[in-house]
Design an enzyme around this catalytic site. Structure first.
Site, mmCIF file in Angstrom:
data_model
loop_
_atom_site.group_PDB
_atom_site.id
_atom_site.type_symbol
_atom_site.label_atom_id
_atom_site.label_comp_id
_atom_site.label_asym_id
_atom_site.label_seq_id
_atom_site.Cartn_x
_atom_site.Cartn_y
_atom_site.Cartn_z
ATOM 1 C CB CYS A 116 -0.971 -0.012 1.083
ATOM 2 S SG CYS A 116 -2.106 -1.216 1.025
ATOM 3 C CG HIS A 256 -3.198 3.552 2.227
ATOM 4 N ND1 HIS A 256 -3.577 3.237 0.804
ATOM 5 C CD2 HIS A 256 -3.245 2.514 3.181
ATOM 6 C CE1 HIS A 256 -3.778 2.013 0.755
ATOM 7 N NE2 HIS A 256 -3.632 1.560 2.087
ATOM 8 C CG ASN A 286 -6.693 -0.548 0.971
ATOM 9 O OD1 ASN A 286 -6.013 0.136 -0.197
ATOM 10 N ND2 ASN A 286 -6.053 -0.974 1.805
HETATM 11 O O1 UT7 Z 1 -3.802 -1.045 3.346
HETATM 12 C C1 UT7 Z 1 -2.920 -1.949 3.937
HETATM 13 C C2 UT7 Z 1 -3.118 -1.885 5.715
HETATM 14 N N1 UT7 Z 1 -4.324 -2.444 5.803
HETATM 15 C C3 UT7 Z 1 -4.636 -1.904 7.011
HETATM 16 O O2 UT7 Z 1 -4.579 -0.807 7.327
HETATM 17 C C4 UT7 Z 1 -5.908 -2.559 7.523
HETATM 18 C C5 UT7 Z 1 -5.973 -2.510 9.040
HETATM 19 N N2 UT7 Z 1 -6.993 -3.347 9.916
HETATM 20 C C6 UT7 Z 1 -8.182 -2.781 9.969
HETATM 21 O O3 UT7 Z 1 -8.591 -1.868 9.137
HETATM 22 C C7 UT7 Z 1 -9.068 -3.680 10.642
HETATM 23 O O4 UT7 Z 1 -8.434 -4.545 11.599
HETATM 24 C C8 UT7 Z 1 -10.358 -4.481 9.970
HETATM 25 C C9 UT7 Z 1 -11.289 -3.476 9.117
HETATM 26 C C10 UT7 Z 1 -9.553 -5.375 8.963
HETATM 27 C C11 UT7 Z 1 -11.005 -5.262 10.875
HETATM 28 O O5 UT7 Z 1 -11.538 -4.503 11.977
HETATM 29 P P1 UT7 Z 1 -11.334 -4.981 13.493
HETATM 30 O O6 UT7 Z 1 -12.007 -3.960 14.089
HETATM 31 O O7 UT7 Z 1 -9.997 -5.008 13.952
HETATM 32 O O8 UT7 Z 1 -12.085 -6.324 13.692
HETATM 33 P P2 UT7 Z 1 -11.271 -7.617 14.196
HETATM 34 O O9 UT7 Z 1 -10.644 -8.120 13.184
HETATM 35 O O10 UT7 Z 1 -11.021 -7.412 15.382
HETATM 36 O O11 UT7 Z 1 -12.771 -8.170 14.200
HETATM 37 C C12 UT7 Z 1 -13.830 -8.360 15.277
HETATM 38 C C13 UT7 Z 1 -14.840 -9.052 14.862
HETATM 39 C C14 UT7 Z 1 -14.419 -10.702 15.016
HETATM 40 O O12 UT7 Z 1 -15.340 -11.415 15.683
HETATM 41 P P3 UT7 Z 1 -15.302 -12.035 17.344
HETATM 42 O O13 UT7 Z 1 -13.929 -12.809 17.227
HETATM 43 O O14 UT7 Z 1 -15.114 -10.713 17.941
HETATM 44 O O15 UT7 Z 1 -16.622 -12.892 17.419
HETATM 45 C C15 UT7 Z 1 -14.435 -11.035 13.415
HETATM 46 O O16 UT7 Z 1 -14.452 -12.291 13.380
HETATM 47 O O17 UT7 Z 1 -15.574 -9.023 13.780
HETATM 48 C C16 UT7 Z 1 -15.621 -10.177 13.113
HETATM 49 N N3 UT7 Z 1 -15.704 -9.955 11.795
HETATM 50 C C17 UT7 Z 1 -16.745 -9.455 10.859
HETATM 51 N N4 UT7 Z 1 -17.770 -9.484 11.330
HETATM 52 C C18 UT7 Z 1 -18.685 -9.016 10.353
HETATM 53 C C19 UT7 Z 1 -14.480 -9.917 11.087
HETATM 54 N N5 UT7 Z 1 -14.844 -9.449 9.630
HETATM 55 C C20 UT7 Z 1 -16.192 -9.216 9.793
HETATM 56 C C21 UT7 Z 1 -16.996 -8.850 8.770
HETATM 57 N N6 UT7 Z 1 -18.196 -8.714 9.173
HETATM 58 N N7 UT7 Z 1 -16.594 -8.440 7.451
#
Ligand code: UT7
Length: 332
Positions: A116, A256, A286
């Site tokens: 990225c 970004h 993204n």
């Molecule tokens: O551009 C390159 C660099 N990339 C980035 O900067 C991305 C950085 N990361 C992020 O933006 C975030 O971590 C995400 C948007 C990818 C995820 O958000 P988060 O707040 O970190 O969520 P998480 O991964 O901690 O997941 C929280 C919960 C989990 O469920 P449990 O374990 O709490 O029951 C996931 O399984 O949300 C669940 N989950 C979803 N639920 C509904 C993960 N993906 C989804 C989804 N829809 N698409």
């Protein structure tokens, strides 16, 4: 003789027509519009549906628009830098094909790969060539067909990424406009958190890697988020400090577009109000190498000669940084 600086003199962009909304994703994986919107800020993204078109298609459209906007003859381009994480093919650089297709027949070209941050790093490279006095017209393209490496059964990644391309032209300025400073970093610790395991020299493609879905993007979102949210803010604050820029002095943050929460944290650290922050993540998601130039395309009409812009990115690798630019022209 005054110092040569590298000014951005034109921008162009392209996104495919097909719109993949959060509602459509709800039918594909276990997710919902509310989760996606609050966690990322994304509402929809564009997808290049044509199976016979790769990243070069996005790049060519963006580059053509860029050159047309300020009547640049492609034959006058010295160098085409193609920033991408999704080259058309592993071998034969995509940029070389793109340069030929747009008529940049007197240019040399290569691909620049830094996930990225590919476009941000490319700004540094393009600016250095111009500042050296060796080249006069450097076209920097950032384009990615992210849909080609995304598993649309993996809700952790398929809601985030979209396809798109953007291009900017760098030319010498003797009035001091353009790239003023940069603060770029990388850390190989990130390799485990955002990656595609197979298809490279470490794990060549095999029937097994295909069956195991190892050609798709894997992201440990939580870890990447933690690194991104602190590092993108840190470098942005650092570049302001080093250049004695107060929040009032900064006209625009060009961030970004990975996650609205990361962008908001960066803006807050810089002391910037929302209206100074370029944001189009809701429309495109993204687009990896294309996020920064697509921001410029969307906000070009608001930019004024002399505006101070801070570009910032964070991406796989890890790779991150900030670049400080003074804008070189008023929109026509
Ligand atoms: O551009 C390159 C660099 N990339 C980035 O900067 C991305 C950085 N990361 C992020 O933006 C975030 O971590 C995400 C948007 C990818 C995820 O958000 P988060 O707040 O970190 O969520 P998480 O991964 O901690 O997941 C929280 C919960 C989990 O469920 P449990 O374990 O709490 O029951 C996931 O399984 O949300 C669940 N989950 C979803 N639920 C509904 C993960 N993906 C989804 C989804 N829809 N698409």
């Amino acid at each position: 003789m005054s110092k040569i600086t590298a000014a951005i003199t034109a921008v162009g962009g392209y996104v495919p027509d097909y719109v993949l909304t959060n509602k459509k994703l709800e039918e594909m994986v276990d997710t919902n519009d509310e989760w996606i919107t609050t966690r990322t800020g994304i509402k929809e993204r564009r997808i290049l549906k044509d199976s016979d078109k790769g990243t070069s298609y996005l790049a060519i459209q963006a580059a053509k628009e860029c050159l047309k906007k300020n009547n640049t003859d492609p034959k006058d381009i010295d160098l085409v830098i193609m920033s991408t994480a999704t080259p058309d093919m592993p071998v034969a650089a995509t940029g070389v094909y793109v340069a030929s297709q747009i008529g940049a027949i007197n240019a040399f070209s290569y691909d620049l790969v830094a996930a990225c941050s590919s476009f941000l790093y490319g700004m540094s490279t393009a600016a250095s060539y111009i500042e050296s006095g060796r080249y006069k017209k450097v076209l920097l393209i950032g384009a990615d067909k992210m849909s080609s490496i995304i598993d649309y059964e993996d809700r952790a990644t398929c809601i985030i990424f979209g396809d798109g391309g953007g291009a900017v032209l760098f030319e010498p300025s003797e009035e001091g406009y353009g790239v003023q400073d940069e603060f770029l970093r990388s850390d190989g610790i990130g390799r485990q958190s955002l990656k595609i395991d197979a298809g490279g020299s470490l794990m060549p493609a095999s029937a097994e890697t295909v069956a195991n879905k190892q050609h798709f993007v894997f992201q440990d979102g939580k870890t990447v988020f933690k690194f991104a949210v602190s590092n993108m803010a840190d470098v942005s604050a650092k570049i302001m400090q080093r250049n004695n820029l107060s929040a009032d002095d900064v006209n625009w943050l060009v961030p970004h577009q990975a996650n609205k929460r990361i962008i908001d944290a960066t803006a807050k650290r810089m002391g910037l109000d929302d209206e100074k922050v370029m944001m189009n993540i809701h429309k495109y998601g993204n687009t990896t190498s294309a996020t920064l130039p697509l921001c410029l395309v969307d906000y070009e009409s608001k930019l004024k000669k002399g505006d101070n812009l801070v570009f910032a990115s964070f991406g796989g690798g890890f790779t991150w940084g900030a670049v400080y630019v003074t804008w070189a022209y008023d929109s026509k």
